[in-house]
Design an enzyme around this catalytic site. Sequence first.
Site, PDB file in Angstrom:
ATOM      1  CB  SER A  16      -8.408   0.785   5.684  1.00 54.70           C
ATOM      2  OG  SER A  16      -9.050   2.175   5.604  1.00 54.70           O
TER       3      SER A  16
ATOM      4  CB  SER B 287      -7.823   3.887   2.811  1.00 54.85           C
ATOM      5  OG  SER B 287      -7.200   3.170   3.819  1.00 54.85           O
TER       6      SER B 287
ATOM      7  CE  LYS C 110      -3.844   2.232   2.617  1.00 52.14           C
ATOM      8  NZ  LYS C 110      -4.593   2.090   3.872  1.00 52.14           N
TER       9      LYS C 110
END
Length: 516
Positions: A233, A209, A137
Site C-alpha cells: 500500500s 490503500s 492517511k
Amino acid sequence: MEPVITANRKLVASENGGLHNPSFWVFNPLWGSEPDQDTRKKKFSYPPVSGIHRPESEEDIAFMSILELGQLIRTKQITSEELTGIFLKRLKRYNPVLEAVITYTEELAYEQAKEADDLLAKGVYLGPLHGIPYGLKDIIAVPNYKTTWGSRTFKDQVLDIEASVYKRLKSSGAVLVAKLVSGSLASGDIWFGGRTRNPWNIEEYSSGSSAGPASCTSAGMVPFAIGSETAGSITSPAARCGVTALRPTFGTVGRTGVMCISESLDKLGPFCRSAADCAVVLDIIRGKDPDDLSSRNISFDDPFSVDITKLTVGYLDDADMEIVRVLQSKGVNMIPFKLNYTVESPQGILYLMMDVDMLAHFDEWQRSRQDENYDAEDQWSDELRRARMISAVDYVQAQRARGKLIREVEESFKVDAFVGSATGGERICMGNLVGMPVIVVPTGFKNIPDPPSSGTPQRTAMMTGIYARPDHDHIALALAMAYQSVTDHHKQRPPIDDLGPNDSIPIPPAVVIPPR
C-alpha cells in the site's frame, strides 16, 4: 465455565481496529549476523540550501522540495500561513476529480501555521519541517477529527488518540492540512466516498490503500504525506502515481494510534517529491514508540553522507536499466544479481497471516455482519470469512515458513543493495515478510495504452525500487538521491490542468480561499 474462545472475544475483541490490547507476538527483522548497534538516535546532516527565491506562481511553489520550502520560511520569504493557504486551495481545487481527501483539517492547520510563524518571529526554528504542510492517511488518529479508516462503518468515528507519528510531526512544526484517503479498512483504493484517481492518468485509479497520500503528493496538493503498507500500500500507489516513496524497515516508525491489520507487517512511511525529502521526513518520524512493542531506535547512518562509490549494488532481471547506468556512472559497482530462496509462495504466506491478523482486529465487525455492507466487497469480506476456517496450526506453520524465507533471503543478500521492480505480488510480499526497506523512484513516463486519436498529455509512470538490508534504509536513500541528482523524472508534474480534448473528466473551477 465459559469457553476460552468466547472469553477471549469479550476480553480483547470487543473493539475494532487493533488500537488496544496489542499482541505480544513481536516481529524483529534484524538479521542475526548484524553487529549490535548504538541505539541512540543520531540526527541526519541535511545538505545546505541557499540562494532559494520565492517563485512568482503558486504552482511553482507547490512543487518545491521540503528543503526549498523550508528555506523560504526560514528566510521569511513566505509565511507558514501563506503556504498553508496555497496547499488548501490546491486540495480543494483538485479533490473533486481525484477523490483523494476525506477531511480537511483547516482550522487546525491555520492554528499550527500561526504557531510556526510566531515561533520563527521569536527566533525559534524547529528544523526542516517547521511550517511545512502535509497530509496523513486516514487510518492515523488525530484528536477532534474523524479517523474513518476509509470505511462506511466508521465514517463518523472520532478517536481521542494522538497517533505517535502525528505527535512527532507536530513537534517538528509541521502543519496538518488534511486527512487523506485510505482504501476501506486499508485495502485498495475504494473508500466510502468514491475511488481515488491517479493524477498522471485521471481515468485510472491509484491502486493501493495509501491512495490519498500518493495522489495528493503527485498532484502538488501537499509537499509530503504519510501512508502505510502491509502488502503493497506504499509501493503500489507510489508506482501508479509516479511519486518517490519509502517503505522503511519494519519497526522504524511507531504505530500507536494507527489502525492495525497485522502487527508484524504494518509499516508507516513517507510519500514525497524526492528521496532527499523522504530522508528528511524519515529523520523526524523514526524512533521508539513506547506503546508500539515492535518499534525501535534504529541507528541509521546519515544517508546524506554515504560514499556510494564503496557500494556493490545488484540489479535483477526486471530492473530499469537507466538507473543501473546512472548509478554506474556515479561510481557504484553494479553487478547482475539474483535473490535466491526456496520458499515457493511468499504471497500465500503473507495473505494467510494477514487475513487471520486482520480478522482478529475486526472480529466484532465481522461477527456482527457489518462486513455485509462493506465498501468494496472484493477486498476484505470473503477473505475474512475464509480466515475464520484457518487453524491455529496452519497459522503457526505460515509463521515458520516466513522464518525460513527470512533466513534464505539473508543468506542470498550478498550485496549492499539491489535494484528491481517495485511492484509485482511476489516481490512486494517477500519484502514485507522480511521487513526490508525499499524506496520507489520514477525513472520516466510513457504514453498511456490506447490514447485518444487527438492525443492526451496523460502518461504512465515507469518506476523502480531500490532495496536494502533491514536497518540499512540509509543505503537505499543514498542511492536514490544519487540517481535523482542527475535526472529530473521526480520533478515532472502531472497534467491535471492540461487535459486533452477527449479526456473525459473535467477539472472544476478554481477555489478561492480568502487570506488569513
